[in-house]
Design a protein around this motif. Structure first.
Motif, PDB file in Angstrom:
ATOM      1  N   ILE A 182      -7.946  -4.712  -9.791  1.00 40.00           N
ATOM      2  CA  ILE A 182      -8.032  -5.298  -8.274  1.00 40.00           C
ATOM      3  C   ILE A 182      -7.686  -4.747  -7.542  1.00 40.00           C
ATOM      4  O   ILE A 182      -7.716  -3.811  -7.418  1.00 40.00           O
ATOM      5  N   THR A 183      -8.779  -5.540  -6.749  1.00 44.09           N
ATOM      6  CA  THR A 183      -8.123  -4.886  -5.010  1.00 44.09           C
ATOM      7  C   THR A 183      -7.253  -5.534  -4.349  1.00 44.09           C
ATOM      8  O   THR A 183      -7.164  -7.106  -4.379  1.00 44.09           O
ATOM      9  N   GLU A 184      -6.244  -4.972  -3.920  1.00 41.72           N
ATOM     10  CA  GLU A 184      -5.727  -5.575  -2.040  1.00 41.72           C
ATOM     11  C   GLU A 184      -5.282  -6.026  -1.570  1.00 41.72           C
ATOM     12  O   GLU A 184      -4.461  -5.494  -0.401  1.00 41.72           O
ATOM     13  N   TYR A 185      -7.148  -6.100  -0.389  1.00 38.81           N
ATOM     14  CA  TYR A 185      -6.882  -5.547   1.049  1.00 38.81           C
ATOM     15  C   TYR A 185      -4.975  -6.133   1.809  1.00 38.81           C
ATOM     16  O   TYR A 185      -5.252  -5.193   2.312  1.00 38.81           O
ATOM     17  N   ASP A 186      -5.114  -7.400   1.617  1.00 37.77           N
ATOM     18  CA  ASP A 186      -4.391  -7.675   2.352  1.00 37.77           C
ATOM     19  C   ASP A 186      -3.104  -6.695   3.034  1.00 37.77           C
ATOM     20  O   ASP A 186      -2.464  -6.585   3.724  1.00 37.77           O
ATOM     21  N   LYS A 187      -2.970  -6.965   1.407  1.00 39.00           N
ATOM     22  CA  LYS A 187      -1.645  -5.569   1.692  1.00 39.00           C
ATOM     23  C   LYS A 187      -1.727  -3.980   2.336  1.00 39.00           C
ATOM     24  O   LYS A 187      -1.235  -3.622   3.319  1.00 39.00           O
ATOM     25  N   ALA A 188      -2.912  -3.537   2.141  1.00 38.98           N
ATOM     26  CA  ALA A 188      -3.471  -2.397   2.495  1.00 38.98           C
ATOM     27  C   ALA A 188      -3.333  -2.413   4.017  1.00 38.98           C
ATOM     28  O   ALA A 188      -3.430  -2.093   4.660  1.00 38.98           O
ATOM     29  N   PHE A 189      -4.297  -3.513   4.648  1.00 43.41           N
ATOM     30  CA  PHE A 189      -4.505  -3.895   6.293  1.00 43.41           C
ATOM     31  C   PHE A 189      -3.507  -4.272   6.863  1.00 43.41           C
ATOM     32  O   PHE A 189      -3.239  -3.170   7.710  1.00 43.41           O
TER      33      PHE A 189
END
Length: 932
Positions: free
Chosen positions: A692-699
């Protein structure tokens, strides 16, 4: 077994009465450590000594043996151990060989981490050897008798066709019957020499089959086909043992155990079975346990039960729980160990045994036991919170608790003092106390509603229905709550002043009555200048009195006085002791302080494992600051290798660094609004962890930090735009962010913006700007900037080719520090690039220089680079700079082959195919039996 830590293994071996008495009685002990893991082994040994209360001062000398003494010293120095000549005040000596370096007058403990494997099976030999020495009064001889060694797992036995045929024939005979004809067949087979195989080793000039020697022994032992003859059976087994057949040792040990031989010897039996048990033979482990039981030495079986239990054996787990719960067989009952093994059992899914104890306790109306064991099932699938409360309620009723005792239990579970924090149980206790007319129960219920612990948060209800009625009845705690509420929450100075005056009078009266809580509250208000004028000396005296009366929170606050020198001379050692004492009772703030001290080595020896343990306990209790620290520890593998369960080193469930755990705690902290966790949480959300990657949280978190000028966040946000990760690809936006970050001093961004200027991505091509940013990054210590710039000078692809300038830049890179894995990777890359330049030369601009190449390859080889191994092998093979030396060539080729370097494997196959895999890697200086 790979899941048992060094620390656990040592503790298991030493933590029994005989071994501890022996080690405590020997005043002069030397420790010899072999291999690359010396500091960790010493940390474990000294840690176990400390935990078990063994006299560390008895260890008089440490000898670290490593063929490369210089490298050993460097590893030792890099471990932050200081000075180089000491370890915990013990003299340290570095040697290249243990020959003639055994201190003759000392008992010598030899420890080795030959292969870095995570289990230390030989530690059991350590414990047994100590016991033997004690029983035979050998301690006075000061003999060197202990060897703790990681052993490489043996390869599966390789049978030859002849061996296979013999075994099949034997199996066929066995299916029919055991008779004389079979014995004759076996004897006939012994006349035939064996083919080469690794079923056994040769003995003497003849090679005979020990498999059939053992079978003949079994025929005589069972009396099938021949007359029963135990002495003869014994001789045949010994022949098979001399042939090197391991199964024969196990069989002989069983003969001794069953009493079929007058030569039965306790130590010999354990030694023979131990060799099998160390290979993971569960049958041998069970045989050891059974034998020790029959010998009345059940306590010595604990390490073997632990071995099975850690490997998921339910019966062994149940047995250990039973031992430590009931105190059988001379094993003292120990609630901490009992809980540890209960948690291990639950981890393996063994909750049936614990559930059965609960139900049995309920049937006997033993509510104390039922509560203790059912509480252990928390977080298991069938756990019911209402059932726990019901059992706890019945337990309290069976104890005939008074109203004040209910309040005391409520405070314990509310604050987690000496027990796990259980808000639901705290609420139940306060409710029961209020029903019995106790004002402190009313105040406790108010706290539960005010903080949302054990019940839905409702500050208005807490104030109107609990604090105010209790305060009207004279409860000083509720008065203080009301002052804080109106002063800080509501900013209602009129009401705050009313409750301030009421609280002052009530607190002073309670202090006169020697009420410890009143002393603590009045001290805190004086220290902060709230309600009372600030007066540190009086505040200190009040807090000291409260702590002396047993008020646990007062211990922490007294530590603050010593820590900051408030009303008393500053004394950090005293402060740490108070923090440590209150942390052991479960106070969250104390756990944080203790963790920080261990993490940074403040006023106590640095201990990442203990720091992680304290941070974890505080995090579980909801301390947001600790979320971040736990995440850092998991991400960096700092302090978490020893134990998955923090303090329970006994578990042996060691783990490496865990990005999934790091992410869990970082995100938890970030979502709680801890800005210090934003960057780490964002970074971990960009990684693919458990698929899993969670780019929305990272952004979201990178953007928040970037807007505040965080250069690293600006760079990483730029990477997301540059590569289209979680956002549409936008090279222009990426370049803008890289430039902002580089201008803010981020060296990674300097490499990124330089690349953009060279390739014209998101910006116009500008070679002058590119070189400027590369050089600025190199000046800031960026190895990546230096390598990229050197590569450009050497290749001439974008910049004008300049070999001298490229070499100069590579040399600057090599001189830079490389403390982490990423910088080390680029450091090795620079070494190899420069070495290859000298090795191959460059067009007409640089001649070959094998001397410089050789020394650079050696540096890269020290970092484990397989191509450097191969190059060194080639130089020794063909005599480039060094003299031809086929043994040295084989050594370096073998190291490269171990890393799957295909060129090295091919070279070895040409030299001698057997040298590809069938021989151990030995440095030519260490062996004189190489075939060339």
């Amino acid at each position: 077994m790979s899941n048992i830590s060094l620390y656990t293994e040592m503790k298991l071996a030493l933590d029994n009465e005989v071994n501890m008495k022996l080690l405590a009685s020997i005043p002069d002990i030397a420790v010899i450590v072999l291999g690359t893991n010396s500091v960790h082994l010493l940390e474990c040994l000294f840690g176990v000594y400390d935990e078990l209360g063994l006299p560390i001062e008895n260890i008089r000398r440490i000898v670290i043996c490593d063929r490369d003494v210089f490298k050993a010293k460097r590893r030792y120095a890099d471990s932050e151990v200081s000075p180089l000549s000491e370890y915990h005040g013990v003299n340290v000596k570095f040697v290249s060989s243990i020959e003639n370096n055994y201190p003759p007058s000392l008992l010598t403990v030899v420890m080795s981490s030959k292969l870095g494997k995570a289990s230390l099976d030989g530690v059991y030999a350590y414990g047994i050897a100590l016991t033997v020495a004690h029983e035979f009064d050998m301690s006075s001889t000061r003999t060197s008798m202990i060897s703790l060694t990681f052993e490489k797992e043996s390869e599966p036995a390789k049978k030859t066709p002849l061996c296979e045929t013999r075994m099949k024939n034997y199996a066929a005979w066995k299916e029919d019957s055991f008779d004389l004809e079979m014995l004759l067949y076996a004897l006939q087979e012994l006349k035939n020499n064996c083919e080469d195989c690794n079923q056994c080793s040769s003995y003497g000039s003849a090679r005979v089959c020990p498999f059939f020697q053992l079978k003949i022994a079994e025929l005589y032992e069972s009396g099938q086909g021949v007359c029963e003859n135990h002495p003869l059976a014994l001789e045949w087994k010994k022949k098979a043992i001399r042939q090197g057949f391991p199964e024969a040792k196990k069989s002989l040990a069983r003969t001794y155990m069953e009493g079929k031989s007058p030569e039965k010897n306790f130590d010999e039996i354990l030694s023979m079975l131990d060799q099998h048990a160390k290979t993971g033979d569960r049958d041998a482990v069970n045989s050891i346990i059974g034998f020790l039981q029959r010998c009345g030495k059940e306590a010595l079986a604990l390490p073997w039960y632990a071995r099975l239990a850690n490997d998921g054996d339910f019966s062994a787990q149940n047995k250990l729980i039973e031992f430590y719960s009931s105190g059988q067989y001379g094993i003292p009952s120990d609630e901490k160990e009992e809980k540890a093994w209960t948690d291990i059992a639950l981890m393996w899914g063994n909750q049936g045994f614990i559930s059965s104890i609960v139900e049995s306790s309920i049937e006997r109306n033993d509510w104390a036991s039922a509560f203790k064991w059912y509480n252990r099932l928390r977080n298991e699938g069938d756990f019911d919170e209402d059932k726990l409360v019901d059992i706890f309620s019945r337990y309290c009723e069976s104890e005939n608790l008074t109203a004040r005792q209910y309040v005391e239990k409520g405070d314990q579970y509310f604050y987690g003092i000496d027990v796990e924090e259980e808000p639901t149980l705290a609420y139940m206790c306060y409710e029961k106390a209020e029903e019995m007319g106790e004002l402190l129960g009313t105040e406790g219920l108010g706290r539960c509603y005010f903080h949302g612990k054990g019940v839905e948060k409702d500050k208005t209800k807490a104030v109107d229905e609990y604090f105010t009625p209790a305060a009207d009845e004279g409860d000083f705690r509720s008065m203080v709550h009301l002052f804080d509420y109106y002063h800080a929450d509501q900013k209602d100075e009129e009401m705050a002043d009313y409750w301030k005056r009421a609280a002052e009078i009530a607190l002073d009266d309670a202090v006169e009555r020697d009420d410890a809580v009143a002393m603590r509250l009045k001290s805190l208000k004086m220290k902060r200048g709230e309600m009372y004028e600030r007066d540190h000396p009086v505040s200190f005296e009040l807090m000291k009195r409260a702590s002396e009366k047993g008020d646990v929170p007062a211990l922490f606050h007294l530590g603050e006085h010593y820590c900051h020198g408030l009303g008393v001379p500053k004394d950090m050692e005293r402060a740490f002791k108070l923090f440590d004492e209150s942390a052991s009772r479960g106070l969250v703030n104390s756990l944080w302080c203790v963790a920080c001290c261990y993490k940074r080595g403040l006023y106590v020896a640095r201990n990442p494992q203990k720091a992680f343990e304290s941070y974890s306990k505080a995090a579980v209790r909801g301390d947001v600051r600790s979320y971040v620290k736990v995440a850092e520890a998991y991400e960096e593998g700092d302090g978490v290798k020893a134990s998955l369960f923090g303090e329970n080193y006994y578990f042996g469930k060691g783990i490496e660094k865990s990005l999934s755990e790091a992410k869990k705690w970082s995100v938890k902290a970030a979502e709680q609004g801890n800005s210090g966790a934003f960057f780490r949480a964002a970074y971990l959300c960009t990684l693919k962890i458990e698929g899993i990657t969670e780019y929305d949280k990272a952004f979201k978190w990178y953007s928040t930090l970037a807007e505040k000028g965080n250069a690293a966040a600006q760079n990483n946000l730029g990477v997301m735009y540059d590569r289209g990760r979680g956002v549409p690809m936008d090279k222009v936006k990426a370049s803008e962010l890289f430039l902002q970050s580089a201008q803010g001093g981020d060296s990674v961004a300097m490499a990124n913006i330089a690349y953009q200027f060279i390739h014209g991505e998101g910006v116009d091509v500008d070679l002058e700007q590119a070189v400027s940013w590369y050089e600025q990054g190199l000046q800031k210590g960026s190895i990546k900037c230096g390598i990229d710039l050197a590569d450009e000078y050497i290749s001439g692809e974008h910049l004008e080719k300049n070999i001298p300038k490229g070499i100069e830049t590579y040399n600057k890179v090599i001189e830079l520090p490389h403390p982490d894995d990423n910088s080390k990777k680029y450091y090795v890359k620079a070494l190899m690039a420069l070495a290859d330049l000298y090795y191959f030369g460059k067009d007409d601009e640089l001649e070959e220089d094998n001397e410089k190449a050789f020394h650079l390859f050696r540096k890269a080889a020290e970092e484990g680079n397989d191509l450097a191994y191969f190059r060194l092998g080639t130089m020794y093979h063909y005599g480039y700079y060094v003299g031809k030396d086929i043994n040295q060539a084989i050594y370096w080729y073998r190291l490269a082959a171990e890393k799957e370097n295909e060129d090295a494997i091919k070279r070895l196959e040409k030299i001698d195919p057997d040298w590809v895999r069938d021989h151990p890697i030995e440095h030519p200086d260490d062996a004189d039996d190489l075939p060339f």
